[in-house]
Write a protein that holds these residues in place. Structure first.
Motif, mmCIF file in Angstrom:
data_model
loop_
_atom_site.group_PDB
_atom_site.id
_atom_site.type_symbol
_atom_site.label_atom_id
_atom_site.label_comp_id
_atom_site.label_asym_id
_atom_site.label_seq_id
_atom_site.Cartn_x
_atom_site.Cartn_y
_atom_site.Cartn_z
ATOM 1 N N ARG A 105 0.768 -1.261 0.043
ATOM 2 C CA ARG A 105 -0.213 0.007 0.021
ATOM 3 C C ARG A 105 0.824 1.157 0.001
ATOM 4 N NH1 ARG A 105 -3.336 -1.966 -2.336
ATOM 5 N NH2 ARG A 105 -4.936 -0.580 -1.802
ATOM 6 N N ILE A 116 -3.430 1.684 -6.515
ATOM 7 C CA ILE A 116 -4.160 1.382 -5.442
ATOM 8 C C ILE A 116 -5.383 2.470 -5.144
ATOM 9 C CG2 ILE A 116 -3.670 2.572 -3.008
ATOM 10 C CD1 ILE A 116 -0.871 1.547 -3.165
ATOM 11 N N GLN A 119 -7.918 0.152 -6.900
ATOM 12 C CA GLN A 119 -8.437 -0.929 -5.922
ATOM 13 C C GLN A 119 -9.503 -0.266 -5.164
ATOM 14 O OE1 GLN A 119 -4.718 -2.115 -4.213
ATOM 15 N NE2 GLN A 119 -4.593 -3.925 -5.324
ATOM 16 N N LYS A 120 -9.185 0.922 -4.625
ATOM 17 C CA LYS A 120 -10.094 1.667 -3.735
ATOM 18 C C LYS A 120 -11.614 1.924 -4.455
ATOM 19 C CE LYS A 120 -6.824 3.844 -0.763
ATOM 20 N NZ LYS A 120 -6.258 5.226 -0.155
ATOM 21 N N ASN A 122 -12.544 0.160 -6.957
ATOM 22 C CA ASN A 122 -12.951 -1.084 -7.712
ATOM 23 C C ASN A 122 -12.888 -1.032 -9.258
ATOM 24 O OD1 ASN A 122 -13.824 -2.612 -5.194
ATOM 25 N ND2 ASN A 122 -15.725 -1.396 -5.382
ATOM 26 N N LEU A 125 -8.099 -4.114 -12.105
ATOM 27 C CA LEU A 125 -6.517 -3.913 -12.074
ATOM 28 C C LEU A 125 -5.820 -5.154 -12.699
ATOM 29 C CD1 LEU A 125 -3.970 -2.014 -11.556
ATOM 30 C CD2 LEU A 125 -4.465 -2.932 -9.008
ATOM 31 N N MET A 165 -6.261 -9.721 -3.599
ATOM 32 C CA MET A 165 -6.686 -8.267 -3.389
ATOM 33 C C MET A 165 -7.891 -8.121 -4.139
ATOM 34 S SD MET A 165 -3.370 -5.889 -2.971
ATOM 35 C CE MET A 165 -2.361 -5.929 -1.567
ATOM 36 N N ASP A 166 -8.678 -7.245 -3.569
ATOM 37 C CA ASP A 166 -9.819 -6.960 -4.481
ATOM 38 C C ASP A 166 -9.595 -6.306 -5.894
ATOM 39 O OD1 ASP A 166 -11.654 -8.080 -2.701
ATOM 40 O OD2 ASP A 166 -12.211 -6.629 -1.500
ATOM 41 N N SER A 167 -10.547 -6.531 -6.794
ATOM 42 C CA SER A 167 -10.537 -5.935 -8.231
ATOM 43 C C SER A 167 -9.161 -6.032 -8.696
ATOM 44 C CB SER A 167 -10.733 -4.323 -8.140
ATOM 45 O OG SER A 167 -11.940 -4.231 -7.520
ATOM 46 N N THR A 168 -8.286 -6.839 -8.279
ATOM 47 C CA THR A 168 -6.746 -7.095 -8.997
ATOM 48 C C THR A 168 -6.513 -8.306 -9.363
ATOM 49 O OG1 THR A 168 -6.041 -5.494 -7.047
ATOM 50 C CG2 THR A 168 -4.366 -6.833 -8.160
#
Length: 188
Positions: A105, A116, A119-120, A122, A125, A165-168
């Motif tokens: 991060r 980053i 990711q925040k 959505n 990525l 990790m979300d959206s990654t």
């Protein structure tokens, strides 16, 4: 006719798989020119490496919109990602430094800040780490010679952290990029 969606393509300071990635991205530009507008964002180190591999001119002539990092907010890619102006962010190739910073991060470069923020918010990525798994790899230097590198357990652990990790989404090879474009084209 639907408006073209913008794609942010980030290039970091890795020569590993760089030539192949540029070739694939040119194919994606040609194949999906009606659906997507590929915008190229180059890190400071990426700018150096592109010059070593004699690819700077290729990017400038083949892609209409290219920017080189001034600092973590210039150009203001993170803000554009935050506002949903990009269908997805693709970072390929991604150095172990970039991968580690995103996994920890640390948003202190143009591409880590944008990733980053993606990711925040959505924003999908996609990251192609050059140091994907622990072990020995052979890479090509700009002069065509081989260089053997050892990918450490720590580098591989950062890739593993990213993969959950979300959206990654992490992937290993440039030829997987076409699947990403196809998936997003089907969503239009």
């Amino acid at each position: 006719m639907n408006k073209k969606r913008k794609i942010a393509w980030g290039i970091t300071g890795s020569g590993e798989k760089l030539v192949e990635t540029v070739e694939i991205m040119q194919q994606m530009r040609d194949e999906y020119h009606k659906q997507f507008d590929i915008r190229v964002f180059i890190s400071k180190a990426g700018d150096q490496v592109l010059k070593y591999y004699n690819l700077s001119n290729t990017l400038e002539t083949k892609f209409d919109k290219t920017w080189t990092e001034i600092n973590s907010n210039a150009p203001f890619l993170a803000g554009q990602i935050q506002l949903g102006r990009y269908a997805f962010l693709l970072v390929a190739p991604a150095t172990s430094n970039t991968v580690a910073k995103i996994s920890l991060r640390i948003a202190d470069t143009l591409l880590t800040n944008a990733a980053i923020m993606g990711q925040k918010t959505n924003t999908p990525l996609y990251i192609m780490p050059t140091d994907f798994r622990e072990g020995i790899v052979t890479t090509k230097l700009p002069n065509g010679k081989d260089l053997e590198l050892t990918i450490t357990r720590e580098d591989a652990e950062h890739v593993e952290r990213l993969s959950i990790m979300d959206s990654t989404n992490v992937f290993e090879n440039p030829d997987e990029i076409s699947t990403i474009f196809q998936k997003h084209a089907e969503m239009l």
